[in-house]
Design an enzyme around this catalytic site. Structure first.
Site, mmCIF file in Angstrom:
data_model
loop_
_atom_site.group_PDB
_atom_site.id
_atom_site.type_symbol
_atom_site.label_atom_id
_atom_site.label_comp_id
_atom_site.label_asym_id
_atom_site.label_seq_id
_atom_site.Cartn_x
_atom_site.Cartn_y
_atom_site.Cartn_z
ATOM 1 N N GLU A 151 -16.551 -7.048 -8.705
ATOM 2 C CA GLU A 151 -15.650 -6.205 -9.688
ATOM 3 C C GLU A 151 -14.353 -7.062 -9.097
ATOM 4 O OE1 GLU A 151 -14.937 -2.361 -8.916
ATOM 5 O OE2 GLU A 151 -17.554 -2.132 -9.582
ATOM 6 N N LYS A 153 -10.376 -7.039 -8.158
ATOM 7 C CA LYS A 153 -9.332 -5.814 -7.589
ATOM 8 C C LYS A 153 -8.129 -5.865 -7.977
ATOM 9 C CE LYS A 153 -7.633 -4.606 -3.469
ATOM 10 N NZ LYS A 153 -6.030 -4.117 -3.845
ATOM 11 N N ASP A 155 -4.501 -4.782 -9.964
ATOM 12 C CA ASP A 155 -3.295 -4.971 -9.190
ATOM 13 C C ASP A 155 -2.332 -3.517 -10.553
ATOM 14 O OD1 ASP A 155 -1.303 -4.425 -8.002
ATOM 15 O OD2 ASP A 155 -0.611 -6.680 -8.126
ATOM 16 N N TYR A 261 -14.089 2.319 -11.935
ATOM 17 C CA TYR A 261 -14.991 2.088 -12.065
ATOM 18 C C TYR A 261 -16.057 3.019 -10.206
ATOM 19 C CZ TYR A 261 -10.648 1.491 -8.686
ATOM 20 O OH TYR A 261 -9.877 2.204 -8.391
ATOM 21 N N LYS A 350 -8.628 -10.965 -0.595
ATOM 22 C CA LYS A 350 -7.657 -11.071 -1.426
ATOM 23 C C LYS A 350 -7.828 -12.649 -2.073
ATOM 24 C CE LYS A 350 -4.620 -8.123 -1.508
ATOM 25 N NZ LYS A 350 -3.650 -7.883 -0.807
ATOM 26 N N CYS A 444 34.947 -25.029 -10.834
ATOM 27 C CA CYS A 444 33.599 -25.357 -11.160
ATOM 28 C C CYS A 444 32.946 -27.126 -11.454
ATOM 29 C CB CYS A 444 33.705 -25.673 -12.925
ATOM 30 S SG CYS A 444 32.260 -25.467 -13.668
ATOM 31 N N CYS A 447 32.869 -28.816 -14.435
ATOM 32 C CA CYS A 447 34.668 -29.309 -15.358
ATOM 33 C C CYS A 447 35.349 -28.627 -14.337
ATOM 34 C CB CYS A 447 34.161 -28.117 -16.682
ATOM 35 S SG CYS A 447 35.004 -26.492 -16.843
ATOM 36 N N CYS A 460 33.366 -18.974 -14.487
ATOM 37 C CA CYS A 460 34.305 -20.444 -14.891
ATOM 38 C C CYS A 460 34.938 -20.139 -16.502
ATOM 39 C CB CYS A 460 33.585 -22.093 -14.705
ATOM 40 S SG CYS A 460 34.647 -23.324 -15.995
ATOM 41 N N CYS A 466 33.485 -26.516 -21.456
ATOM 42 C CA CYS A 466 32.738 -27.049 -20.203
ATOM 43 C C CYS A 466 31.092 -27.400 -20.538
ATOM 44 C CB CYS A 466 32.804 -25.300 -18.952
ATOM 45 S SG CYS A 466 31.604 -25.623 -17.844
HETATM 46 S S1 IVH Z 1 -12.934 1.524 -4.940
HETATM 47 C C1 IVH Z 1 -13.718 3.416 -1.938
HETATM 48 N N1 IVH Z 1 -12.890 -0.710 -7.263
HETATM 49 O O1 IVH Z 1 -7.957 -1.479 -4.457
HETATM 50 C C2 IVH Z 1 -13.552 2.366 -2.325
HETATM 51 N N2 IVH Z 1 -10.244 -0.242 -6.058
HETATM 52 O O2 IVH Z 1 -7.155 0.122 -1.359
HETATM 53 C C3 IVH Z 1 -12.535 2.635 -3.634
HETATM 54 N N3 IVH Z 1 -9.069 -1.183 -6.648
HETATM 55 O O3 IVH Z 1 -5.871 1.222 -4.371
HETATM 56 C C4 IVH Z 1 -12.280 1.793 -4.309
HETATM 57 N N4 IVH Z 1 -9.046 -2.516 -7.875
HETATM 58 O O4 IVH Z 1 -7.589 1.630 -6.197
HETATM 59 C C5 IVH Z 1 -12.533 -0.375 -6.473
HETATM 60 N N5 IVH Z 1 -12.679 -2.289 -8.912
HETATM 61 C C6 IVH Z 1 -11.570 -1.413 -7.731
HETATM 62 C C7 IVH Z 1 -10.591 -1.790 -7.562
HETATM 63 C C8 IVH Z 1 -10.387 -0.676 -6.727
HETATM 64 C C9 IVH Z 1 -8.063 -1.978 -7.521
HETATM 65 C C10 IVH Z 1 -7.798 -0.604 -6.006
HETATM 66 C C11 IVH Z 1 -7.739 0.768 -5.837
HETATM 67 C C12 IVH Z 1 -7.146 1.057 -4.199
HETATM 68 C C13 IVH Z 1 -6.697 -0.241 -3.862
HETATM 69 C C14 IVH Z 1 -7.773 -0.396 -2.517
#
Ligand code: IVH
Length: 708
Positions: A151, A153, A155, A261, A350, A444, A447, A460, A466
């Site tokens: 999946e 990650k 933000d 998720y 990451k 400046c 100018c 300025c 200018c």
């Molecule tokens: S699963 C026990 N899946 O990443 C595992 N977390 O510290 C539960 N996050 O704040 C998390 N995308 O909210 C999971 N596809 C994803 C995620 C995800 C982002 C976040 C999660 C947490 C941080 C990990």
């Protein structure tokens, strides 16, 4: 009545309905609206137009208002009108919301997958005899298969959503993983959070990420800047800021989306055996899951997925900072268990950091449109998450002092999303001999005019004499919210000024194709296009023109305020400070800036020259000046609507009242000023009559809107 598949908006008059008929219709409408919400927000495949959706919604509101006993807090209409809370209450999570262990490179991912095979009893079954101990088989890339789900990650903000009997009951932030804050009031107003699920189990708690899509974020920030508010630093802060609001009305209509998720708790139905089945179930229940989720079995699949998403990172509408690798088999997850804060069955890989260390080579000073001097750090070019960075802004002299950066220093650069790179900090180098600290120039750099101090800034004062300020002014004049002249960006403006082709805004209108053809990057077509684009900008609206002039403190919103009040450029030119300060939105500083701008002889001359060059600013049309200051005309007045209006939906009528400072409520009381009676009015009309409230028909209502 089936509003799911064949939504008819040919409704029967309200009074013709018995309570039972109304109850049936209400149920069908609620089901239909939820279905279309689901298609729109979860499936992102709407099946009806916004106009038809609005009519269904208005009808449901009208029915519920007419038959209050049929109202229900789970009705889609109840997303509207939620009350503010006085504080965010703490809420304990049903199951701990753990975090993820995160790694930066694929060796660690290889180790993780090996561990999964070994600890979960899978063993090394790829037949090459490589034992699970070393974790150093990244060379061949393929270990034995282990069912994984990959999946993105996200933000965003991790939240818990709870549904009882398929109905949304509450939601909270992750907090410390055990206790979060109750944000149910805000989640009820976030349209992407379904209020009711399809065929859901008796009780369900899921984990999801709520976020602001990048597109919505950009639009929201533009709006904030135009209003003079501080922009949010990034979509994550924007979403987090909204979720922590006490007043849910601030959340309504904001671009928010979510992906679910994980399962935290389920009751009344067996939990799916695998994670990919869970994701399917979540979607069946009507909870949105990410379309980028994928099944995988090998390290190579994970590598390919990571590379693919990292490549797409800047074009996705959701901000992501890595991928999450999860064991698919939920029973095996149990056996693996958890560490103190993170499970052993999942890992975040990451993306390359958007942070790098480099050398600051020089600090130069840039002069902007308003004459403000900005120190800029010139850096030894460095790749930060795939983008070469060679400059970073230092904002102002105080900021340079605070960060204490000097030529020769090592500095940490960060790049968040699409924003301009920043210097996060200086990195101390013991024993290093440092250059002298930075000082703003006294003259400046463009100018040579003597610099003056203006609060935290250095400026300025030469104005358009200018060249740097002239380039800035031309760029602003041509920008999208101003006169929107395509092809006239900063580089072109600079060339026009440097070649002596343009000395003021009016000169733009005298440019000919031959002048432009000689410029770098301009062929015949580009030159012709630009001349035509400038020509099209000869009849700007007053609002755009006022904004385009670049008067200090006058952003797009203030330009609207001035336009509404004065209606024509001539009237605005004549306005003195008193007249300006009489406008509620205009304070003394703004009034002084406007007067100073128009009193300036050079500016007057440019306006004159623009007029000679054929620029005609469009006045606000005849009847509009009457409406010019219409934002307060119905101030303090309360309206109630009943029955259907021919020319307005309920929402339009309410907005029309609100745009003029009035209020629309649903119940008639002694505080009501006007009852607007449409076709087939309900009992509210009688009640209004009993209370002696003024009753308007649609024509009278329209008249009131027009004249006040
Ligand atoms: S699963 C026990 N899946 O990443 C595992 N977390 O510290 C539960 N996050 O704040 C998390 N995308 O909210 C999971 N596809 C994803 C995620 C995800 C982002 C976040 C999660 C947490 C941080 C990990």
């Amino acid at each position: 009545m089936d509003f799911k598949h064949h939504p008819s908006t040919d409704f029967r008059p309200l009074e013709a309905l018995s309570r039972d008929q109304a109850a049936d219709e209400i149920e069908a409408l609620r089901e239909g609206i939820r279905h279309h919400d689901y298609l729109y927000y979860v499936k992102t495949e709407p099946a009806i137009s916004d106009a038809v959706y609005d009519q269904l919604f208005d009808r449901l509101q009208a029915l519920e208002a007419e038959f209050p006993s049929l109202q229900s807090e789970n009705s889609p209409t109840q997303r509207i009108g939620a009350e503010p809370v006085s504080a965010l209450n703490k809420r304990e999570h049903r199951a701990a919301m753990l975090s993820l262990e995160s790694v930066q490179n694929d060796d660690e991912v290889a180790d993780f997958i090996k561990r999964l095979q070994r600890d979960a009893g899978g063993g090394d079954n790829d037949g090459d005899g490589d034992d699970a101990g070393g974790g150093d088989d990244a060379g061949d890339g393929n270990q034995g298969p282990v069912a994984l789900v990959l999946e993105p990650k996200f933000d965003g903000l991790s939240i818990e959503l709870i549904y009882d009997q398929g109905v949304f009951s509450s939601g909270s932030t992750r907090g410390d993983g055990y206790t979060g804050e109750d944000i149910s009031h805000n989640l009820r107003r976030a349209a992407a959070v379904p209020m009711r699920l399809h065929k859901a189990p008796r009780h369900l708690a899921v984990r999801a990420e709520i976020f602001m899509p990048r597109s919505g974020f950009t639009a929201l920030n533009r709006e904030r800047v135009q209003r003079g508010d501080e922009p949010f630093a990034n979509p994550r802060n924007a979403a987090a800021g909204l979720m922590r609001q006490l007043d849910p009305n601030r959340v309504a209509g904001r671009p928010l989306d979510l992906f679910c998720y994980e399962l935290l708790e389920i009751d009344g139905e067996a939990a799916p055996a695998t994670h990919h089945q869970l994701l399917e179930r979540l979607a069946d229940w009507g909870l949105k899951t990410c379309p980028l989720n994928r099944n995988a079995e090998h390290l190579d699949d994970v590598r390919a997925y990571h590379a693919e998403l990292e490549g797409q990172r800047d074009t996705l509408d959701v901000e992501i900072d890595g991928v999450v690798i999860k064991l698919d088999d939920r029973a095996r997850r149990e056996t693996l268990g958890v560490r103190a804060r993170s499970p052993r069955w999942a890992l975040a890989w990451k993306f390359a950091p958007r942070e790098e260390i480099t050398t600051l080579e020089e600090i130069t000073v840039q002069v902007g449109r308003t004459g403000i001097l900005t120190p800029i750090a010139l850096l030894q070019p460095v790749d930060v998450g795939g983008v070469t960075v060679s400059r970073a802004t230092l904002h102002n002299a105080d900021e340079v002092q605070r960060k204490d950066v000097r030529p020769g220093d090592q500095v940490r650069i960060i790049r968040a999303g699409d924003v301009i790179p920043e210097i996060a900090e200086r990195i101390e180098q013991p024993g290093q001999t440092r250059a002298l600290s930075f000082a703003m120039p006294e003259h400046c750099p463009v100018c040579s005019t003597e610099i003056i101090r203006d609060g935290a800034y250095h400026r300025c004062p030469a104005g358009l004499a200018c060249e740097a300020q002239l380039v800035g002014q031309i760029t602003h004049y041509a920008s999208r919210d101003a006169l929107d002249i395509d092809g006239l960006g900063e580089e072109t403006a600079r060339q026009l000024v440097e070649r002596g082709l343009v000395h003021d805004l009016a000169d733009l209108y005298r440019l000919e194709t031959q002048d432009l053809e000689a410029m770098e990057g301009f062929g015949e077509t580009a030159a012709r296009n630009l001349v035509q684009a400038i020509d099209r900008a000869r009849r700007p609206s007053l609002q755009r023109f006022v904004y385009a002039l670049g008067i200090r403190h006058i952003g797009a919103r203030m330009a609207t305020v001035l336009t509404r009040r004065f209606g024509s450029l001539d009237a605005l030119l004549k306005a003195d400070r008193t007249a300006l300060e009489r406008i509620p939105e205009v304070g003394p500083e703004i009034a002084a800036a406007v007067v100073a701008f128009f009193d300036n002889a050079d500016n007057r001359q440019v306006l004159e020259k623009l007029r000679d060059a054929g620029v005609e600013v469009e006045d606000v049309s005849e009847q509009e000046p009457a409406q010019a200051d219409d934002s307060h005309r119905l101030s303090g007045k309360t309206f109630v609507f009943t029955g259907e209006l021919a020319h307005y939906s309920r929402r339009e009528a309410q907005s029309a009242v609100e745009a003029r400072g009035g209020r629309a409520t649903s119940d008639v009381s002694s505080a009501t000023d006007y009852l607007v009676r449409g076709k087939d009015p309900g009992s509210k009309a009688e009640r209004a009559q009993d209370l002696g409230i003024e009753i308007l028909d649609e024509a009278e209502f329209e008249q009131l809107l027009e004249q006040g």
